[in-house]
Write an enzyme that holds these catalytic residues in place. Structure first.
Site, PDB file in Angstrom:
ATOM      1  N   HIS B  56       0.828  -1.214   0.000  1.00  0.00           N
ATOM      2  CA  HIS B  56       0.000   0.000   0.000  1.00  0.00           C
ATOM      3  C   HIS B  56       0.863   1.265   0.000  1.00  0.00           C
ATOM      4  CE1 HIS B  56      -3.284  -2.676   0.895  1.00  0.00           C
ATOM      5  NE2 HIS B  56      -2.758  -3.033   2.054  1.00  0.00           N
ATOM      6  N   HIS B 218      -7.278  -4.635  -0.848  1.00  0.00           N
ATOM      7  CA  HIS B 218      -6.592  -5.881  -1.181  1.00  0.00           C
ATOM      8  C   HIS B 218      -7.306  -6.580  -2.329  1.00  0.00           C
ATOM      9  CE1 HIS B 218      -6.415  -5.116   3.211  1.00  0.00           C
ATOM     10  NE2 HIS B 218      -5.132  -5.206   2.972  1.00  0.00           N
TER      11      HIS B 218
END
Lengths: 332, 332
Positions: B56, B218
């Site tokens: 991320h 995700h």
């Protein structure tokens, strides 16, 4: 083609609406597709104007602000801005101390900036130009006579911008820019193509296991197409030709700039930077400063480029000087 | 799979080598995969620890530095850090004024941070926790009970970081964090999947003309799969549910955060921000500050998310306070 756009032909003008909304400290002239410092012109300060095709964001519009560019002219995607845009920007940022044009070496950009310089000179504005042609990958390319202008542009806009902010003269700012242009070298690699909105399909085809070594920022062909390799090998393939070209020597101080081409995650750019830093250390090159991130992109292309700039203490002081732009900011 | 990596299983540890090389002002503990302020612990300052799965970036490691986090614990890609990492980080940044854990609401993260908090409390360190669960897309998801924690995390880390830097107490810093968590809402959309290195194939399949509305960071499923739409419609699809959820009202001051999920070019993010800003203006929402760029990504996923945070004058002052991290920097 999957993009966050409306009409493919209106991408640049609509993106400028967003730039204007996001950065009220800048002034966007929608008619000339130019992004300017809100406080331009600054009396007595050398004006810095750059520009080029869109699709490379944050370059150049994201580098407008105190300590960097006074104006960026936004061409259509991968298309040079026209002389009228550059003329308008040059007039708008002229504070009486002259204007420096920062031009990447692509045929359209060179011609259009040259024409704009002649027109503004006839209007009585002193204009100098610096050309960036730092890409060691190939001599001549689809849109270029000589070498292409790539990553050194970002560093040059910061350094010349700092020099102008200090109140240096047009000649002095141009000298800084020329020094940067002469001492910067770059090389890039693509893992995927990019897709220009109005074309709607990838600019070039790459097989599942292939990469384009020495790719241009518009997807121009590089040195050769190769099987995809581990990051460690890619890092060596980028670093060695850059080091050998200038050449850089052990003991040289550099700014190392590991640039993402758009779609490569920062996680991978960090990893690549680690590999590059290790090679530089083994060659005795001293990394005085670095920049890691996607600053000169090719739309949604995956890949990266490496730029090394040999610096002296003056350039390092200019690098550390305050800057406040959408994409580069410190000290303010 | 085309990535700038070596061994897919070593991506995180090798990326940390690059982080250490690029940011000498930070301290990277390679054993615990933790990124810390170089000057930690700061005596008398509340310590801020966050972390989560990698992939991320720049979140969380890119938010470590003066005015933001003291430490970020890096899990494997899309995998929570384990309690040992969090315990080590908490000890390392404890300056005697207690430590705040900033936790995104995913089951693994919640359990591991909870266990770490119990261990460090037993060691005599006062620990408070704030949970971020701002994603209005879905209630419960693949890895979550309740709402997922997404973009508000970035804003929270900046704002709580500024409060800690000012010398506020642990309770006061936690109150700021809770206020942010309570007043932030987000929604995201994916145009493509992402590919986790160790899996080597896309996490989910999306047709050429499809997008995932309400996607998780995700690649968790969202509200529904829809035909790809123009940016203007996507902006409305993101903005309306966010506004309706809190709900935000005309006259509210907000920080508007248009976040890229990784592979979407900044040109498109600018365009999307323009569309969002226009909707907010039409609803009487006052955008006091904004942030546009890829700050909380999902590897190579194309798409974006919108976060709106309702702010008061205290939060705005904290937003404007100096910060110096790899990814967010101003005033220093």
């Amino acid at each position: 083609m999957k993009k966050l756009i409306n009409d493919p032909a209106a991408v640049v003008s609509e993106a400028l609406v967003g730039v204007a909304a996001a950065y009220p400290e800048l002034r966007v002239d929608h008619a000339s597709k130019t992004i300017m410092r809100g406080d331009a012109p600054r009396p007595g300060k050398v004006g810095l104007v750059s520009g080029g095709g869109s699709g490379h964001e944050p370059m150049h519009g994201g580098f407008v602000g105190p300590g960097m560019l006074d104006a960026a002219c936004c061409g259509e995607v991968f298309t040079s801005p026209v002389p009228d845009q550059i003329v308008a920007a040059t007039h708008a940022v002229n504070g009486g101390a002259g204007v420096l044009h920062i031009v990447k070496n692509y045929t359209g950009d060179v011609l259009n900036f040259q024409m704009a310089a002649e027109i503004t000179a006839a209007d009585g504005i002193e204009v100098l130009q610096v050309l960036v042609n730092d890409d060691v990958a190939v001599q001549d390319s689809t849109w270029t006579a000589g070498r292409r202008g790539v990553g050194t542009t970002v560093l040059l806009e910061k350094l010349a911008g700092a020099a102008a902010e200090q109140g240096r003269t047009l000649r002095e700012v141009a000298d800084v820019a020329s020094q940067v242009s002469a001492n910067g070298r770059s090389m890039g690699i693509a893992l995927t193509s990019c897709t220009v909105p109005v074309h709607g399909r990838p600019t070039f085809e790459l097989g599942d296991g292939e990469m384009e070594f020495g790719v241009g920022i518009h997807g121009e062909p590089g040195r050769r197409r190769l099987p995809i390799a581990p990051a460690k090998e890619i890092a060596a393939m980028l670093t060695e030709p850059v080091l050998d070209d200038l050449p850089f020597s052990g003991g040289d101080q550099v700014i190392a700039f590991l640039n993402g081409l758009g779609a490569s995650p920062l996680l991978e750019l960090y990893l690549m930077y680690g590999e590059v830093a290790s090679i530089l250390a083994s060659r005795g090159i001293q990394v005085a400063r670095n920049l890691v991130g996607s600053y000169m992109t090719s739309l949604d292309m995956a890949g990266c480029s490496l730029t090394l700039l040999r610096v002296d203490d003056d350039l390092l002081r200019l690098w550390d000087a305050p800057v406040k732009t959408p994409a580069l900011r410190w000290g303010i």
